[in-house]
Design an enzyme around this catalytic site. Structure first.
Site, PDB file in Angstrom:
ATOM      1  N   ASN A   9       0.869  -1.273   0.121  1.00  0.00           N
ATOM      2  CA  ASN A   9      -0.157   0.096  -0.153  1.00  0.00           C
ATOM      3  C   ASN A   9       0.857   1.411  -0.139  1.00  0.00           C
ATOM      4  OD1 ASN A   9      -1.643   2.029   0.655  1.00  0.00           O
ATOM      5  ND2 ASN A   9      -2.945   1.040   2.100  1.00  0.00           N
ATOM      6  N   LYS A  16       3.379   0.907   3.095  1.00  0.00           N
ATOM      7  CA  LYS A  16       2.895  -0.280   4.297  1.00  0.00           C
ATOM      8  C   LYS A  16       2.863  -1.472   3.261  1.00  0.00           C
ATOM      9  CE  LYS A  16      -0.761  -0.609   6.853  1.00  0.00           C
ATOM     10  NZ  LYS A  16      -2.070  -0.248   7.099  1.00  0.00           N
ATOM     11  N   ARG A  67      -2.700  -2.214  -3.441  1.00  0.00           N
ATOM     12  CA  ARG A  67      -3.576  -1.348  -3.316  1.00  0.00           C
ATOM     13  C   ARG A  67      -3.545  -0.239  -4.259  1.00  0.00           C
ATOM     14  NH1 ARG A  67      -5.055   3.682   0.537  1.00  0.00           N
ATOM     15  NH2 ARG A  67      -7.161   3.836   0.157  1.00  0.00           N
ATOM     16  N   HIS A 156     -12.855   3.395  -1.085  1.00  0.00           N
ATOM     17  CA  HIS A 156     -13.022   2.484   0.219  1.00  0.00           C
ATOM     18  C   HIS A 156     -13.746   1.216  -0.270  1.00  0.00           C
ATOM     19  CE1 HIS A 156     -13.392   5.977   3.184  1.00  0.00           C
ATOM     20  NE2 HIS A 156     -11.869   5.666   3.080  1.00  0.00           N
ATOM     21  N   ASN A 191     -10.340   7.932   9.194  1.00  0.00           N
ATOM     22  CA  ASN A 191     -10.079   9.118   8.868  1.00  0.00           C
ATOM     23  C   ASN A 191     -10.863   9.805   7.758  1.00  0.00           C
ATOM     24  OD1 ASN A 191      -8.058  10.448  10.688  1.00  0.00           O
ATOM     25  ND2 ASN A 191      -6.736   8.919   9.947  1.00  0.00           N
ATOM     26  N   GLY A 192     -10.925   9.154   6.466  1.00  0.00           N
ATOM     27  CA  GLY A 192     -11.887   9.308   5.435  1.00  0.00           C
ATOM     28  C   GLY A 192     -13.047   8.321   5.968  1.00  0.00           C
ATOM     29  N   ARG A 221     -12.020  16.327   5.815  1.00  0.00           N
ATOM     30  CA  ARG A 221     -12.791  16.691   4.587  1.00  0.00           C
ATOM     31  C   ARG A 221     -13.902  17.207   4.865  1.00  0.00           C
ATOM     32  NH1 ARG A 221     -11.306  11.257   1.906  1.00  0.00           N
ATOM     33  NH2 ARG A 221      -8.989  11.340   1.978  1.00  0.00           N
ATOM     34  N   ASP A 262      -9.288  14.313  15.315  1.00  0.00           N
ATOM     35  CA  ASP A 262      -8.951  12.950  15.818  1.00  0.00           C
ATOM     36  C   ASP A 262     -10.316  12.941  16.633  1.00  0.00           C
ATOM     37  OD1 ASP A 262      -8.763  10.708  17.747  1.00  0.00           O
ATOM     38  OD2 ASP A 262      -6.910  10.738  17.365  1.00  0.00           O
ATOM     39  N   GLY A 310     -11.821   2.842  11.959  1.00  0.00           N
ATOM     40  CA  GLY A 310     -11.465   3.521  13.351  1.00  0.00           C
ATOM     41  C   GLY A 310     -12.358   3.761  14.126  1.00  0.00           C
ATOM     42  N   ASN A 314     -14.698   1.735  16.888  1.00  0.00           N
ATOM     43  CA  ASN A 314     -14.393   2.026  18.374  1.00  0.00           C
ATOM     44  C   ASN A 314     -15.216   3.048  19.273  1.00  0.00           C
ATOM     45  OD1 ASN A 314     -11.966   0.288  18.414  1.00  0.00           O
ATOM     46  ND2 ASN A 314     -11.226   1.725  16.829  1.00  0.00           N
ATOM     47  N   GLU A 363      -8.704  -4.435   5.051  1.00  0.00           N
ATOM     48  CA  GLU A 363      -8.244  -4.191   3.706  1.00  0.00           C
ATOM     49  C   GLU A 363      -7.144  -5.112   3.029  1.00  0.00           C
ATOM     50  OE1 GLU A 363      -8.988  -0.364   4.899  1.00  0.00           O
ATOM     51  OE2 GLU A 363      -9.576   0.187   2.789  1.00  0.00           O
TER      52      GLU A 363
HETATM   53  P1  ADP Z   1      -7.772   5.671   8.205  1.00  0.00           P
HETATM   54  O1  ADP Z   1      -8.971   6.116   7.560  1.00  0.00           O
HETATM   55  O2  ADP Z   1      -6.354   6.581   8.276  1.00  0.00           O
HETATM   56  O3  ADP Z   1      -7.546   4.070   7.695  1.00  0.00           O
HETATM   57  P2  ADP Z   1      -8.752   4.427  10.580  1.00  0.00           P
HETATM   58  O4  ADP Z   1      -9.674   3.635   9.998  1.00  0.00           O
HETATM   59  O5  ADP Z   1      -7.742   4.045  11.415  1.00  0.00           O
HETATM   60  O6  ADP Z   1      -8.037   5.531   9.517  1.00  0.00           O
HETATM   61  O7  ADP Z   1      -9.667   5.687  11.609  1.00  0.00           O
HETATM   62  C1  ADP Z   1      -8.768   6.542  12.185  1.00  0.00           C
HETATM   63  C2  ADP Z   1      -9.690   7.404  13.222  1.00  0.00           C
HETATM   64  O8  ADP Z   1     -10.407   6.411  14.130  1.00  0.00           O
HETATM   65  C3  ADP Z   1      -9.222   8.363  13.818  1.00  0.00           C
HETATM   66  O9  ADP Z   1      -9.906   9.749  13.717  1.00  0.00           O
HETATM   67  C4  ADP Z   1      -9.493   8.279  15.358  1.00  0.00           C
HETATM   68  O10 ADP Z   1      -9.777   9.208  16.150  1.00  0.00           O
HETATM   69  C5  ADP Z   1     -10.509   7.058  15.245  1.00  0.00           C
HETATM   70  N1  ADP Z   1     -10.453   6.291  16.616  1.00  0.00           N
HETATM   71  C6  ADP Z   1      -9.899   5.312  16.577  1.00  0.00           C
HETATM   72  N2  ADP Z   1     -10.022   4.843  17.754  1.00  0.00           N
HETATM   73  C7  ADP Z   1     -10.942   5.387  18.661  1.00  0.00           C
HETATM   74  C8  ADP Z   1     -11.824   5.403  19.569  1.00  0.00           C
HETATM   75  N3  ADP Z   1     -11.446   4.505  20.233  1.00  0.00           N
HETATM   76  N4  ADP Z   1     -12.602   6.229  19.661  1.00  0.00           N
HETATM   77  C9  ADP Z   1     -12.993   7.160  18.818  1.00  0.00           C
HETATM   78  N5  ADP Z   1     -12.232   7.171  17.511  1.00  0.00           N
HETATM   79  C10 ADP Z   1     -11.426   6.331  17.490  1.00  0.00           C
END
Ligand code: ADP
Length: 384
Positions: A9, A16, A67, A156, A191-192, A221, A262, A310, A314, A363
């Protein structure tokens, strides 16, 4: 020695990598090379790949899966990267100027170092290419699409494809539901962020469009916006095209609204009474609910809602803010199940008509699986 698939990736300054055993797709090793092209980092992607191969030592992959962000309309699934396919990925660079070039650098580096290893491209756009024209076209004059490719591609896709399949399998196992009959909305919130409407495993609509900017509110974004805001800001604030691009992609979303991208921090601040963070969460979750409602209408019936990535996996508080106001659509939430922490696929609704699921996305494994499905079978046959 067991066969393996190397998944790459490549980002603009990072590579990665994940090595999987095939065909079991268990992860063997993984790593990330950062600061490519920067001071103190690897010189370029070729040097980064050389470092990865050094680290692998004797273990040589049987297949390399890449990817690739943009596959345009051409790539509707994983593709063997022969000369013609590589030329096509190159032709698509204008649609993904930041993302396709590093992938191409990775492909070239592998071709040089491992000339006899088949390479497979797995595209973020591919899963969405089943969208009907009614979902894929913008209401613009036909030449915009014909001459410049301005249409909705979606991104995605590997994640939406993976979690919708896993959710379908899960509901078949636990509930006897036929996956072909299932109408799901998948929410990739990282993030996205993007949503997809998936009918019987087939994507019929998705929230990202020509670029990953459209749709949901994301970390940095803005998502959906009156397109006239772009030209208005150019004139009123004297911004160049590049400056508006940067504003909408890097300085907007949660970060633009409350200074923080975040979600963990935004939630903490909102819990402590910060009004900007509270408004940011409101806008973020409202946009998600609007898409769930829109896609329920597109699908005609909603059977399941799938949270992933993320935030989706979570952030119980985000899931609560999305689901509770959707009670009228049959969406329920079991508070204890929602609050529980686990890395497993699980169901968190309170038994309503809409199954609410958390499916951890994967992924890399999906890329390995798809790459092997294209090039691994031949190898197994050649070995036999
Ligand atoms: P990417 O899109 O870069 O692959 P991820 O899917 O890892 O990113 O998601 C990253 C996001 O997930 C960050 O904005 C982070 O705040 C959020 N995140 C991760 N753990 C938690 C949590 N326990 N509670 C809330 N948000 C979380």
């Amino acid at each position: 020695m067991t066969a393996s698939v190397l998944v790459l990736n490549a980002g603009s300054s990072s590579l990665k990598w994940d090595l999987f055993a095939a065909p079991a797709f268990s992860s063997l090793r993984s790593g990330m090379i950062e600061r490519i092209g920067e001071k103190g980092g690897a010189l370029d992607h070729a040097a980064a790949l050389a470092a990865v191969l050094d680290e692998l030592g004797e273990a040589r992959p049987a297949v390399v899966g890449h990817r690739i962000v943009h596959g345009g309309r051409t790539f509707t699934g994983p593709a063997l990267l022969d000369e013609a396919a590589i030329a096509e990925v190159e032709r698509l660079v204008p649609l993904a100027p930041l993302h396709n070039p590093p992938a191409l650098a990775g492909i070239r580096a592998v071709a040089e170092r491992l000339p006899n290893v088949p390479q497979v491209g797995v595209f973020d756009t591919a899963f969405h290419q089943t969208m009907p024209e009614a979902a894929a076209r913008y209401a613009l004059p036909a030449w915009c699409e014909r001459e410049h490719g301005v249409r909705r591609y979606g991104f995605h896709g590997t994640s939406h494809q993976y979690v919708s399949r896993v959710a379908g399998d899960y509901l078949q196992r636990t509930d006897g539901r036929d996956p072909v009959e299932l109408n799901l909305v998948t929410l990739h919130l990282g993030n996205g962020c993007s949503a997809a409407a998936v009918a019987g495993g087939v994507c019929v609509d998705t929230s990202m469009g020509l670029t990953p900017l459209e749709g949901l509110v994301m970390g940095t974004r803005c998502g959906d916006l009156d397109p006239a805001a772009v030209t208005y800001l150019q004139r009123a604030a004297g911004l160049s095209a590049e400056e508006v691009d940067r504003l909408l992609n890097r300085e907007s979303g949660l970060k633009g609204l409350c200074g923080e991208n975040d979600v963990r921090r935004v939630l903490q601040r909102a819990a402590a009474g910060d009004a900007d963070a509270e408004l940011a969460l409101d806008i973020y979750c409202r946009r998600i609910r609007k898409y769930v409602g829109a896609y329920a209408a597109v699908l005609g019936r909603l059977d399941g809602l799938v949270f992933t990535a993320g935030v989706g996996e979570n952030a119980a508080e985000i899931r609560r803010r999305v689901c509770e106001p959707l009670a009228g659509f049959g969406v329920t939430l079991d508070a204890a199940a929602n609050a529980a922490r686990s890395g497993e696929v699980r169901r968190i609704d309170a038994g309503g008509p809409v199954a609410v699921l958390i499916v951890p996305t994967d992924e890399e494994t999906e890329i390995a699986r798809q790459a092997w499905s294209v090039a691994g079978g031949d190898l197994a046959a050649a070995d036999a």
